[in-house]
Write an enzyme that holds these catalytic residues in place. Structure first.
Site, PDB file in Angstrom:
ATOM      1  N   HIS A  85       7.063  12.172  -2.908  1.00  0.00           N
ATOM      2  CA  HIS A  85       7.626  10.834  -2.633  1.00  0.00           C
ATOM      3  C   HIS A  85       6.742   9.709  -3.187  1.00  0.00           C
ATOM      4  O   HIS A  85       7.230   8.743  -3.773  1.00  0.00           O
ATOM      5  CB  HIS A  85       7.782  10.691  -1.119  1.00  0.00           C
ATOM      6  CG  HIS A  85       8.648   9.557  -0.695  1.00  0.00           C
ATOM      7  ND1 HIS A  85      10.003   9.556  -0.845  1.00  0.00           N
ATOM      8  CD2 HIS A  85       8.344   8.370  -0.115  1.00  0.00           C
ATOM      9  CE1 HIS A  85      10.510   8.435  -0.374  1.00  0.00           C
ATOM     10  NE2 HIS A  85       9.520   7.689   0.071  1.00  0.00           N
TER      11      HIS A  85
ATOM     12  N   ALA B 151       0.850  -1.197   0.000  1.00  0.00           N
ATOM     13  CA  ALA B 151       0.000   0.000   0.000  1.00  0.00           C
ATOM     14  C   ALA B 151       0.880   1.240   0.000  1.00  0.00           C
ATOM     15  O   ALA B 151       1.605   1.488   0.965  1.00  0.00           O
ATOM     16  CB  ALA B 151      -0.913  -0.007   1.224  1.00  0.00           C
TER      17      ALA B 151
ATOM     18  N   ALA C  34       2.569  14.261   1.859  1.00  0.00           N
ATOM     19  CA  ALA C  34       2.580  15.701   1.570  1.00  0.00           C
ATOM     20  C   ALA C  34       3.555  16.062   0.456  1.00  0.00           C
ATOM     21  O   ALA C  34       3.494  17.171  -0.086  1.00  0.00           O
ATOM     22  CB  ALA C  34       2.931  16.460   2.848  1.00  0.00           C
TER      23      ALA C  34
ATOM     24  N   ILE D 208       0.601   5.129   0.001  1.00  0.00           N
ATOM     25  CA  ILE D 208      -0.418   6.154   0.278  1.00  0.00           C
ATOM     26  C   ILE D 208       0.205   7.541   0.154  1.00  0.00           C
ATOM     27  O   ILE D 208       1.252   7.813   0.751  1.00  0.00           O
ATOM     28  CB  ILE D 208      -1.026   5.944   1.686  1.00  0.00           C
ATOM     29  CG1 ILE D 208      -1.624   4.528   1.780  1.00  0.00           C
ATOM     30  CG2 ILE D 208      -2.081   7.007   1.977  1.00  0.00           C
ATOM     31  CD1 ILE D 208      -2.151   4.153   3.148  1.00  0.00           C
TER      32      ILE D 208
ATOM     33  N   PHE E 241      -0.539  -8.095  -9.541  1.00  0.00           N
ATOM     34  CA  PHE E 241      -0.202  -6.755  -9.043  1.00  0.00           C
ATOM     35  C   PHE E 241      -1.248  -6.284  -8.031  1.00  0.00           C
ATOM     36  O   PHE E 241      -2.315  -5.801  -8.410  1.00  0.00           O
ATOM     37  CB  PHE E 241      -0.118  -5.809 -10.246  1.00  0.00           C
ATOM     38  CG  PHE E 241       0.319  -4.413  -9.898  1.00  0.00           C
ATOM     39  CD1 PHE E 241       1.604  -4.163  -9.464  1.00  0.00           C
ATOM     40  CD2 PHE E 241      -0.552  -3.349 -10.023  1.00  0.00           C
ATOM     41  CE1 PHE E 241       2.022  -2.869  -9.149  1.00  0.00           C
ATOM     42  CE2 PHE E 241      -0.157  -2.055  -9.709  1.00  0.00           C
ATOM     43  CZ  PHE E 241       1.137  -1.820  -9.275  1.00  0.00           C
TER      44      PHE E 241
HETATM   45  N1  LIG Z   1       5.591   5.811   1.830  1.00  0.00           N
HETATM   46  C1  LIG Z   1       5.482   4.502   1.550  1.00  0.00           C
HETATM   47  C2  LIG Z   1       6.610   3.703   1.417  1.00  0.00           C
HETATM   48  N2  LIG Z   1       7.821   4.234   1.518  1.00  0.00           N
HETATM   49  C3  LIG Z   1       8.996   3.462   1.805  1.00  0.00           C
HETATM   50  C4  LIG Z   1       9.701   2.938   0.579  1.00  0.00           C
HETATM   51  O1  LIG Z   1       8.933   1.935  -0.070  1.00  0.00           O
HETATM   52  C5  LIG Z   1      11.033   2.333   0.968  1.00  0.00           C
HETATM   53  O2  LIG Z   1      10.847   1.240   1.822  1.00  0.00           O
HETATM   54  C6  LIG Z   1      11.951   3.317   1.649  1.00  0.00           C
HETATM   55  O3  LIG Z   1      12.115   4.484   0.870  1.00  0.00           O
HETATM   56  C7  LIG Z   1      13.345   2.700   1.921  1.00  0.00           C
HETATM   57  O4  LIG Z   1      13.951   2.245   0.738  1.00  0.00           O
HETATM   58  N3  LIG Z   1       6.476   2.368   1.157  1.00  0.00           N
HETATM   59  C8  LIG Z   1       5.249   1.811   1.041  1.00  0.00           C
HETATM   60  O5  LIG Z   1       5.127   0.583   0.801  1.00  0.00           O
HETATM   61  N4  LIG Z   1       4.138   2.587   1.166  1.00  0.00           N
HETATM   62  C9  LIG Z   1       4.219   3.929   1.406  1.00  0.00           C
HETATM   63  O6  LIG Z   1       3.147   4.586   1.520  1.00  0.00           O
HETATM   64  C1  LIG Z   2       4.175   7.292  -0.296  1.00  0.00           C
HETATM   65  C2  LIG Z   2       5.041   7.863   0.705  1.00  0.00           C
HETATM   66  O1  LIG Z   2       6.211   7.689   0.669  1.00  0.00           O
HETATM   67  C3  LIG Z   2       4.438   8.786   1.686  1.00  0.00           C
HETATM   68  O2  LIG Z   2       3.898   8.098   2.769  1.00  0.00           O
HETATM   69  C4  LIG Z   2       5.452   9.805   2.135  1.00  0.00           C
HETATM   70  O3  LIG Z   2       4.802  10.851   2.755  1.00  0.00           O
HETATM   71  P1  LIG Z   2       5.387  12.327   2.650  1.00  0.00           P
HETATM   72  O4  LIG Z   2       5.314  12.718   1.185  1.00  0.00           O
HETATM   73  O5  LIG Z   2       4.447  13.132   3.493  1.00  0.00           O
HETATM   74  O6  LIG Z   2       6.776  12.291   3.174  1.00  0.00           O
END
Ligand SMILES: Nc1c(NC[C@H](O)[C@H](O)[C@H](O)CO)[nH]c(=O)[nH]c1=O
Ligand SMILES: CC(=O)[C@@H](O)COP(=O)(O)O
Length: 156
Positions: A91, A83, A88, A85, A116
């Site tokens: 990313h 998931a 802000a 999500i 997927f």
């Molecule tokens: N923000 C979310 C992430 N972020 C983490 C990255 O996937 C990764 O693990 C990190 O940057 C270290 O390499 N991952 C999710 O699965 N869902 C998110 O919402």
């Molecule tokens: C999808 C993500 O990495 C997200 O949760 C990061 O949140 P932010 O953009 O507020 O750092």
């Protein structure tokens, strides 16, 4: 009337070795996706001993683990559940796009089907809705798509 040969797959999991890659990030939703995928596969004939769940930190780590699983040649197919999500910052876009591209690349490069089941949502509510509540369960959909694809590939 023409008779057109049609290739299509039944949802049959018996005999297939399947790896489920699941991220720990947002694991409240991801656990429901795993549950949906496992339940679907077992109800369609999978032996629990033929299923392997591989947990990874976040979605971004899914492709490299999918690659390793594909290289091992131990699995007929992969279900990827996670998931992502939106937060802000931008990313979200990078994580969602690279994970999607990476999984698609592994699937094509190694000739292994990948179901997927990655949620890419604007908020938590949308993610909850798609992980076993009012908008279904993407883990179930991914498992179903994998079985159908495995059966189609077998006939080609
Ligand atoms: N923000 C979310 C992430 N972020 C983490 C990255 O996937 C990764 O693990 C990190 O940057 C270290 O390499 N991952 C999710 O699965 N869902 C998110 O919402
Ligand atoms: C999808 C993500 O990495 C997200 O949760 C990061 O949140 P932010 O953009 O507020 O750092």
């Amino acid at each position: 009337m023409y008779h057109i040969k049609t290739v299509e797959g039944l949802m049959e999991a018996k005999g297939y070795k399947i790896a489920i890659i699941a991220s720990r990030f947002n694991d409240f939703m991801v656990n429901s996706l795993i549950g949906g995928a496992v339940d679907y596969l077992v109800r369609h004939g999978a032996d629990k001993d033929d299923l392997t769940i591989v947990r990874v930190p976040g979605a971004f780590e899914m492709p490299i683990v999918a690659k390793k699983l594909a290289e091992s040649k131990k699995y007929d197919g992969i279900v990827a559940v996670g998931a992502v999500i939106r937060g802000a910052t931008p990313h979200f876009d990078f994580v969602a796009a690279e994970t999607t591209k990476g999984l698609a690349h592994v699937s094509l490069e190694y000739g292994i089907p990948v179901g997927f089941g990655l949620l890419t949502t604007d908020n938590m509510e949308q993610a909850i809705e798609r992980s076993g509540s009012k908008a279904g369960n993407k883990g179930v959909e991914a498992a179903s798509a994998l079985l159908e694809t495995l059966q189609v590939l077998k006939q080609l």
